[in-house]
Write an enzyme that holds these catalytic residues in place. Structure first.
Site, PDB file in Angstrom:
ATOM      1  CD  GLU A   1       1.795  -5.403   4.850  1.00  0.00           C
ATOM      2  OE1 GLU A   1       2.268  -6.779   5.574  1.00  0.00           O
ATOM      3  OE2 GLU A   1       0.770  -6.384   4.067  1.00  0.00           O
TER       4      GLU A   1
ATOM      5  CD  GLU B   1      -2.793  -7.518   2.531  1.00  0.00           C
ATOM      6  OE1 GLU B   1      -2.203  -6.712   2.414  1.00  0.00           O
ATOM      7  OE2 GLU B   1      -2.668  -8.150   3.145  1.00  0.00           O
TER       8      GLU B   1
ATOM      9  N   GLY C   1       0.482  -5.251   0.681  1.00  0.00           N
ATOM     10  CA  GLY C   1      -0.452  -5.178  -0.383  1.00  0.00           C
ATOM     11  C   GLY C   1      -0.640  -5.473  -1.386  1.00  0.00           C
TER      12      GLY C   1
ATOM     13  CB  ALA D   1      -0.923  -0.266   1.363  1.00  0.00           C
TER      14      ALA D   1
HETATM   15  C1  3H9 Z   1       0.446  -2.434   3.566  1.00  0.00           C
HETATM   16  O1  3H9 Z   1       0.709  -2.312   2.423  1.00  0.00           O
HETATM   17  C2  3H9 Z   1      -1.002  -1.738   4.383  1.00  0.00           C
HETATM   18  C3  3H9 Z   1      -2.303  -3.419   3.382  1.00  0.00           C
HETATM   19  O2  3H9 Z   1      -1.389  -4.365   4.315  1.00  0.00           O
HETATM   20  C4  3H9 Z   1      -3.093  -2.673   3.719  1.00  0.00           C
HETATM   21  C5  3H9 Z   1      -3.769  -2.170   3.010  1.00  0.00           C
HETATM   22  C6  3H9 Z   1      -5.334  -1.888   3.018  1.00  0.00           C
HETATM   23  N1  3H9 Z   1       4.876   3.906  -0.072  1.00  0.00           N
HETATM   24  O3  3H9 Z   1      13.427   1.963   0.387  1.00  0.00           O
HETATM   25  P1  3H9 Z   1      13.264   2.511  -0.772  1.00  0.00           P
HETATM   26  C7  3H9 Z   1       9.429   4.699  -1.137  1.00  0.00           C
HETATM   27  S1  3H9 Z   1       1.584  -1.418   4.262  1.00  0.00           S
HETATM   28  C8  3H9 Z   1       4.788   4.614  -0.452  1.00  0.00           C
HETATM   29  O4  3H9 Z   1      15.169   3.555  -0.771  1.00  0.00           O
HETATM   30  P2  3H9 Z   1      14.833   0.464  -1.875  1.00  0.00           P
HETATM   31  C9  3H9 Z   1      10.644   5.339   0.170  1.00  0.00           C
HETATM   32  O5  3H9 Z   1      10.016   6.191   1.371  1.00  0.00           O
HETATM   33  C10 3H9 Z   1       3.246  -1.730   3.032  1.00  0.00           C
HETATM   34  N2  3H9 Z   1       6.367   4.953   0.107  1.00  0.00           N
HETATM   35  O6  3H9 Z   1      14.314   0.968  -2.024  1.00  0.00           O
HETATM   36  C11 3H9 Z   1      11.493   5.709  -1.276  1.00  0.00           C
HETATM   37  O7  3H9 Z   1      11.389   7.142  -0.751  1.00  0.00           O
HETATM   38  P3  3H9 Z   1      12.733   8.623  -1.670  1.00  0.00           P
HETATM   39  C12 3H9 Z   1       3.641  -1.930   3.135  1.00  0.00           C
HETATM   40  C13 3H9 Z   1       6.877   3.625  -0.860  1.00  0.00           C
HETATM   41  O8  3H9 Z   1      15.190   0.073  -2.603  1.00  0.00           O
HETATM   42  C14 3H9 Z   1      11.518   5.013  -2.298  1.00  0.00           C
HETATM   43  O9  3H9 Z   1      10.335   4.428  -2.255  1.00  0.00           O
HETATM   44  N3  3H9 Z   1       5.123  -2.790   2.601  1.00  0.00           N
HETATM   45  C15 3H9 Z   1       6.945   2.637  -0.109  1.00  0.00           C
HETATM   46  O10 3H9 Z   1      16.076   0.187  -1.011  1.00  0.00           O
HETATM   47  C16 3H9 Z   1      12.519   4.005  -2.606  1.00  0.00           C
HETATM   48  O11 3H9 Z   1      12.416   3.380  -0.828  1.00  0.00           O
HETATM   49  C17 3H9 Z   1       6.258  -2.307   2.755  1.00  0.00           C
HETATM   50  O12 3H9 Z   1       6.051  -1.505   4.207  1.00  0.00           O
HETATM   51  C18 3H9 Z   1       5.449   2.365   0.222  1.00  0.00           C
HETATM   52  N4  3H9 Z   1       4.864   0.920   0.298  1.00  0.00           N
HETATM   53  O13 3H9 Z   1      14.072  -1.121  -0.939  1.00  0.00           O
HETATM   54  C19 3H9 Z   1       7.515  -2.191   2.086  1.00  0.00           C
HETATM   55  N5  3H9 Z   1       7.801   1.599  -0.284  1.00  0.00           N
HETATM   56  O14 3H9 Z   1      13.341   8.188  -2.458  1.00  0.00           O
HETATM   57  C20 3H9 Z   1       8.643  -1.092   1.757  1.00  0.00           C
HETATM   58  C21 3H9 Z   1       8.971   2.168  -0.606  1.00  0.00           C
HETATM   59  O15 3H9 Z   1      11.615   9.250  -0.997  1.00  0.00           O
HETATM   60  N6  3H9 Z   1       9.529  -0.502   1.676  1.00  0.00           N
HETATM   61  N7  3H9 Z   1       8.635   4.159  -0.581  1.00  0.00           N
HETATM   62  O16 3H9 Z   1      12.997   7.962  -0.362  1.00  0.00           O
HETATM   63  C22 3H9 Z   1      10.376  -1.425   1.656  1.00  0.00           C
HETATM   64  O17 3H9 Z   1      10.712  -2.351   2.203  1.00  0.00           O
HETATM   65  C23 3H9 Z   1      11.366  -1.590  -0.067  1.00  0.00           C
HETATM   66  O18 3H9 Z   1      11.204   0.371   0.097  1.00  0.00           O
HETATM   67  C24 3H9 Z   1      11.578  -2.043  -0.935  1.00  0.00           C
HETATM   68  C25 3H9 Z   1      12.519  -1.283  -1.491  1.00  0.00           C
HETATM   69  C26 3H9 Z   1      12.294  -3.018  -0.551  1.00  0.00           C
HETATM   70  C27 3H9 Z   1      10.323  -1.739  -1.780  1.00  0.00           C
END
Ligand code: 3H9
Length: 692
Positions: free
Chosen positions: A128, A108, A105, A66
């Site tokens: 999450e 999901e 998400g 999400a």
């Molecule tokens: C969810 O899904 C809830 C659902 O179950 C329910 C819904 C109803 N959103 O980490 P990076 C941005 S909760 C917005 O440096 P990497 C991040 O801020 C979510 N922005 O890259 C950064 O921005 P900036 C569950 C996001 O390659 C840029 O992307 N998912 C999100 O080292 C690059 O990120 C997670 O918790 C996001 N979800 O790693 C996954 N994710 O460049 C969270 C990233 O402006 N994300 N950004 O600083 C991660 O674990 C890592 O970002 C990922 C990439 C592994 C994907």
């Protein structure tokens, strides 16, 4: 090809509709992405030429979850559950094509497809829990239906990213396709499904694995017990577990409702708000306003480390782990041998636990060159000095290094307190000098305070910031001041802890309050663990602190079974009557009137001055932003992530409340509590630290 919206296309290749998302950086499920998915799936389902549908993403990853930036704001666009229902009820087979990370998400969404194919480098997970939440779009109900209850419990409470091969083995992925050939591979897979006339399998209908766990509450009880220590203080793991219990005990739709209820409970709480803040704060810390992302960097192909003691060895391991050759220097052969021996032993212990192969151990050791000659550092691109924490010794090393290191090499000093400018000044190239404050054990702790000297060049800063990511560290750029950010604030807490035990509390009272707050241990338990005699010199002892008196009594901490606490043979701590006596006696001799001290006072006395010191650090420009200070405390000192760091927590308590208390303590207890000018100004203007 039909353009559905700014981030979504639908193209038809023969009988296959391909829905492509392209919403950088990580294809998060923002309103526009949800809208795009809805439009594209409706279009593909309505198109009679389309017989099966592939969902794929452009860019570096499949949907990574999400959009966290939307949380806490008013909802716009279709909700995710409605979009999922369209996909799940598609009368045509749906194949999710996964590369990068299918997370939260994102996974999901993939779980409402009928099939999931992925490239071998892909990963999947429900992380999450790391932002204080649970998978709120059916993940907790669908995951155990595929992977079983035990694995689902592990995945949702750890947030681990499962590699493709393991995901295939657990049935989370149906097939792996050749790397770089995902689109064609997914289309071929979809055609195979059509050709074989496979039924439209839905994950929600797979009940065998959840039924197998029904009537076995011990699965959950055992899991809670085994992880009690790890989950201490956190709300999200427990709610995640409850959801998996619901998956086992309730029909699918009721399980979904339970998941929603528990999700909302977390979403509206302060823990998730703190953990989401930390997620972004960590990424923000990598951004240095006057060192733009495109600043040239210095290639680091070889690293030198001076000193093979605990710090030097740990620092070297970081680079070896990342495949970067290291030359390590010691003055005496026996120290060199011991240092290298410890590095090998550490790797072999990891191999014994199955986390490295013997081959990996040899590969890493093969990258290490031990030497007793400083000249061996001549070809290193980065040299980190990790010798004894004494200015004169550091200066001597840097004077020598200046003559040996090649032009342009980065010269780093690993120091916890010392003035990096003074060290840089003995060289002819202060622009190449930077401080690297690693935390012990340096191969484990995530934090790296990078200390910017007055003359440190932008290239050096950019290189070290990027390199820290390569070696798995979270770097925070700080300015030169005594103890930098972390230890400077720690000193406030330590001072108050020492005073409190003379004024009326006991070490175990202070420790209990801070432990219950969520810290891994209190200051006295910590001293016992580290050894009370660190830095204590029997020749110069003068009974001037309780600690000194305890050392004089040969109470040296855990290592000899007695320190602030008494220890049994299993190192369990018990309050010590001897220490209680020492403290009472010590206070009496100094005519300190002991009194009742409440837990609340312990907390306020130990933590409010830290927030105040953080404000001073900000006001002096020694940290770029308050959130950087929080990242230091979370990654270097075990501040509970669900409390967001001292500055975030300070705002939650109320800066006005903290200022009022600091003023009261200032009046009653003296200048240790002098409020920072910034704190006064922010309170007067009704602002928070981010407006500082
Ligand atoms: C969810 O899904 C809830 C659902 O179950 C329910 C819904 C109803 N959103 O980490 P990076 C941005 S909760 C917005 O440096 P990497 C991040 O801020 C979510 N922005 O890259 C950064 O921005 P900036 C569950 C996001 O390659 C840029 O992307 N998912 C999100 O080292 C690059 O990120 C997670 O918790 C996001 N979800 O790693 C996954 N994710 O460049 C969270 C990233 O402006 N994300 N950004 O600083 C991660 O674990 C890592 O970002 C990922 C990439 C592994 C994907």
């Amino acid at each position: 090809m039909a353009v559905i919206n700014a981030v979504t296309d639908l193209s038809v290749e023969g009988d296959i509709g391909v829905v492509t998302l392209n919403s950088p950086p990580v294809n998060a499920l923002s309103a526009v992405v949800r809208e795009g998915l809805k439009g594209a799936f409706e279009g593909a389902i309505a198109d009679p030429a389309v017989k099966a549908i592939v969902l794929i993403c452009d860019g570096k990853t499949f949907i990574a979850g999400a959009d966290i930036t939307e949380f806490g704001k008013a909802m716009t666009g279709p909700n995710l559950q409605d979009v999922q229902a369209i996909i799940e009820n598609s009368p045509k087979p749906v194949v999710a094509a996964i590369h990068g990370t299918a997370l939260g998400g994102g996974l999901e969404v993939a779980l409402v497809a009928n099939y999931r194919v992925a490239v071998p480098s892909a990963k999947a997970g429900l992380p999450e829990v790391n932002i204080g939440l649970l998978p709120g779009a059916g993940g907790t109900q669908r995951l155990p239906r595929i992977v079983g209850v035990e694995k689902a419990l592990e995945m949702v409470t750890s947030g681990q990213h499962v590699p493709a091969k393991a995901a295939l083995a657990m049935g989370l992925f149906d097939e792996l396709v050749e790397e770089g050939n995902l689109r064609a591979g997914a289309i071929t897979f979809a055609r195979k499904v059509l050709a074989e006339g496979r039924p439209l399998k839905k994950v929600r209908d797979l009940n065998d694995k959840v039924e197998a766990a029904r009537g076995k509450p011990e699965i959950f009880a055992d899991f809670r017990k085994a992880n009690a220590k790890k989950f201490r203080g956190f709300m999200a793991p427990e709610n995640n577990i409850k959801c998996i219990e619901a998956a086992v005990n309730l029909p699918f739709d009721e399980g979904l409702q339970e998941e929603r209820k528990l999700f909302m409970e977390l979403m509206s709480g302060s823990q998730s708000a703190a953990q989401r803040y930390v997620f972004f704060a960590e990424r923000q810390a990598a951004k240095i306003p006057d060192v733009p992302d495109d600043t040239p960097t210095i290639p680091i192909k070889k690293v030198g480390v001076i000193g093979a003691g605990t710090m030097g060895g740990g620092i070297a391991m970081n680079f070896l782990n990342a495949g970067i050759p290291v030359t390590i220097i010691e003055a005496k052969p026996e120290n060199l041998e011991r240092g290298v021996g410890i590095i090998r032993k550490n790797y072999e212990n990891t191999a014994k636990k199955g986390r490295l192969t013997q081959d990996d151990v040899e590969k890493r050791m093969g990258l290490l060159t031990p030497s007793m000659e400083m000249e061996a550092l001549a070809d290193c691109d980065l040299i980190i000095e990790a010798v004894f924490e004494l200015m004169e010794i550091k200066k001597e090393v840097f004077t020598k290094l200046d003559k040996i290191a090649k032009p342009g090499a980065i010269l780093a000093t690993n120091t916890s307190y010392l003035d990096v400018n003074e060290i840089a000044a003995v060289t002819s190239r202060p622009e190449s000098v930077i401080g690297t404050h690693f935390f012990s054990p340096a191969n484990v702790m995530r934090l790296l305070e990078l200390v910017r000297g007055d003359k440190t060049s932008k290239e050096v800063i950019a290189t070290c910031m990027k390199l820290s990511k390569v070696i798995g560290k979270v770097a925070v750029l700080v300015g030169v001041c005594h103890g930098f950010v972390g230890n400077r604030m720690l000193a406030q807490r330590q001072r108050e802890a020492q005073k409190l035990i003379l004024e009326g509390a006991m070490p175990w009272d202070v420790d209990r309050v801070l432990y219950d707050f969520g810290l891994p241990m209190g200051p006295f338990a910590m001293s016992d663990l580290a050894g009370l005699d660190i830095g204590w010199d029997p020749a110069k002892t003068s009974s001037s602190t309780v600690r000194e008196v305890l050392c004089e009594m040969d109470r040296r901490g855990q290592k000899n079974g007695k320190g602030f606490y008494d220890y049994d043979e299993n190192r369990n701590a018990k309050p010590s009557p001897v220490v209680e006596e020492v403290i009472r006696d010590f206070a009496e001799k100094r005519q300190i009137q002991r009194r009742e001290i409440t837990d609340q006072e312990i907390l306020e006395r130990c933590l409010y001055p830290m927030v105040n010191e953080g404000a001073k650090i900000l006001e002096e420009g020694k940290a770029i932003r308050a959130s950087d200070i929080d990242i230091v405390w979370i990654n270097g000192y075990g501040w509970p992530v669900y409390r967001g760091g001292p500055m975030f927590w300070g705002e939650l308590v109320g800066l006005d409340k903290i200022l009022a208390k600091m003023k009261q303590f200032h009046a009653e207890l003296g200048d240790d509590f002098k409020p920072s000018a910034l704190l006064e100004r922010l309170v007067a203007e009704g602002k928070g630290f981010k407006d500082a």
